[in-house]
Design an enzyme around this catalytic site. Sequence first.
Site, mmCIF file in Angstrom:
data_model
loop_
_atom_site.group_PDB
_atom_site.id
_atom_site.type_symbol
_atom_site.label_atom_id
_atom_site.label_comp_id
_atom_site.label_asym_id
_atom_site.label_seq_id
_atom_site.Cartn_x
_atom_site.Cartn_y
_atom_site.Cartn_z
ATOM 1 C CG ASP A 82 1.055 6.088 74.903
ATOM 2 O OD1 ASP A 82 1.939 6.396 74.077
ATOM 3 O OD2 ASP A 82 1.241 5.293 75.834
ATOM 4 C CG ASP A 277 5.731 6.501 72.376
ATOM 5 O OD1 ASP A 277 4.539 6.778 72.606
ATOM 6 O OD2 ASP A 277 6.518 6.132 73.258
#
Length: 391
Positions: A82, A277
């Site tokens: 992430d 992201d």
Amino acid sequence: MSFKYLLLFQLILLCVAHNQGKSVKLSKKQAHHKHHKSQKFLDSIMDVNDDSIELLLQKHENFYLAEMTVGTPEQKLTVLIDTGSPNLLLTSSLCQQNSCIQHGSYNPSLSTTSYYIEAIKLANGEVGNEIDIQFASGSVVGVFFEDRVCLNQYCVNNQFIVGIVEQSEDIFSQMKFDGILGLGRIKEAVVKNASYIHNLEYDTDTRNFSLYLSNSDDDDMSSELVLGGISQHLIAPGEEFKFFDVTSDNLWTINIKAVFLGDERIDDCNNCQGLIDSGTSFISFPVYAMEKFYQKFGIYQLCSNIDSFPDLTFVLDRGIKFTLSGSQYFKRNTHALFSKDICIPYIKNNPIIGDELIVLGQPFLIHHYVWFDEDQSKIGIVKSKQQSHQS
């Protein structure tokens, strides 16, 4: 005492995985996949050599995962990769909710190298013994540990860990991973030196890394995280990295000057930011932009028409454009109740992100190879080999 730590832009979207993903392995690069400096600017900011670390990622539908071991003896866990958050967050055995116990969990009592941190000075300057982390889809409460953490043979002793002791029951029970390996910027971390890759003791510059997310089952096009380097074979022929200033000390954001759907501009940006992201399954627009998108498409389209869909184009600094075709920002419906010829967009609105943030999630990353440079506060983007195959 609990302190609120808001990660307003972290968008963890629900997805239930039905298929077994690829195996995970961590290794030094082989000769035919050498890491390269792609151009003069890259030469000046990267010291790339054959000691760079390659991590091939496991794909479970919309999640890109890696296998990690924690503690002594080793406890094996699966973590989400992430770039939207900076911390190592693990489900812990201290959480007894159903949403926790159905996952693998870190049990500090079984590790001889575990150390419980009773109180710590947080990034906001306050001292606390637990933290409440808010995601768009739920929240978790965590306490603090240090322990030995490894990706294959690459280990960090005394790695800072946020151990989950409570979490949103209805949200996280459906997640197919045991924690999150955050690759976000250092200053957003709970405490200084919380990032695994920045703590990694290895003879490469692991503060900087590149990420490629594959949508292919071809072993030669597996998803890759490369610490301290890039993989030249993932770059589309004839393409070079374009570099952009990171606009936030806390997030991997870049300037977005305009967004076009075909010839129509759908943004009202004065100072829009694009958040890179990997933990988000969609591209997220402000509400006003999605209204224009839905006026054009509605909430779904027939897949048979997908070749006629207009391109989605992001205009960045210096007028540099990155484009997704209709087949790259729509996906075929897989729900049994609906026709297989229905395609739905990989695009959603998100009211919490405001009017100036656009989240460039997996649909963008799947078709572009991205270099994240903490030292120079730069992001490099290049058309990926995968996109060239699909163009």
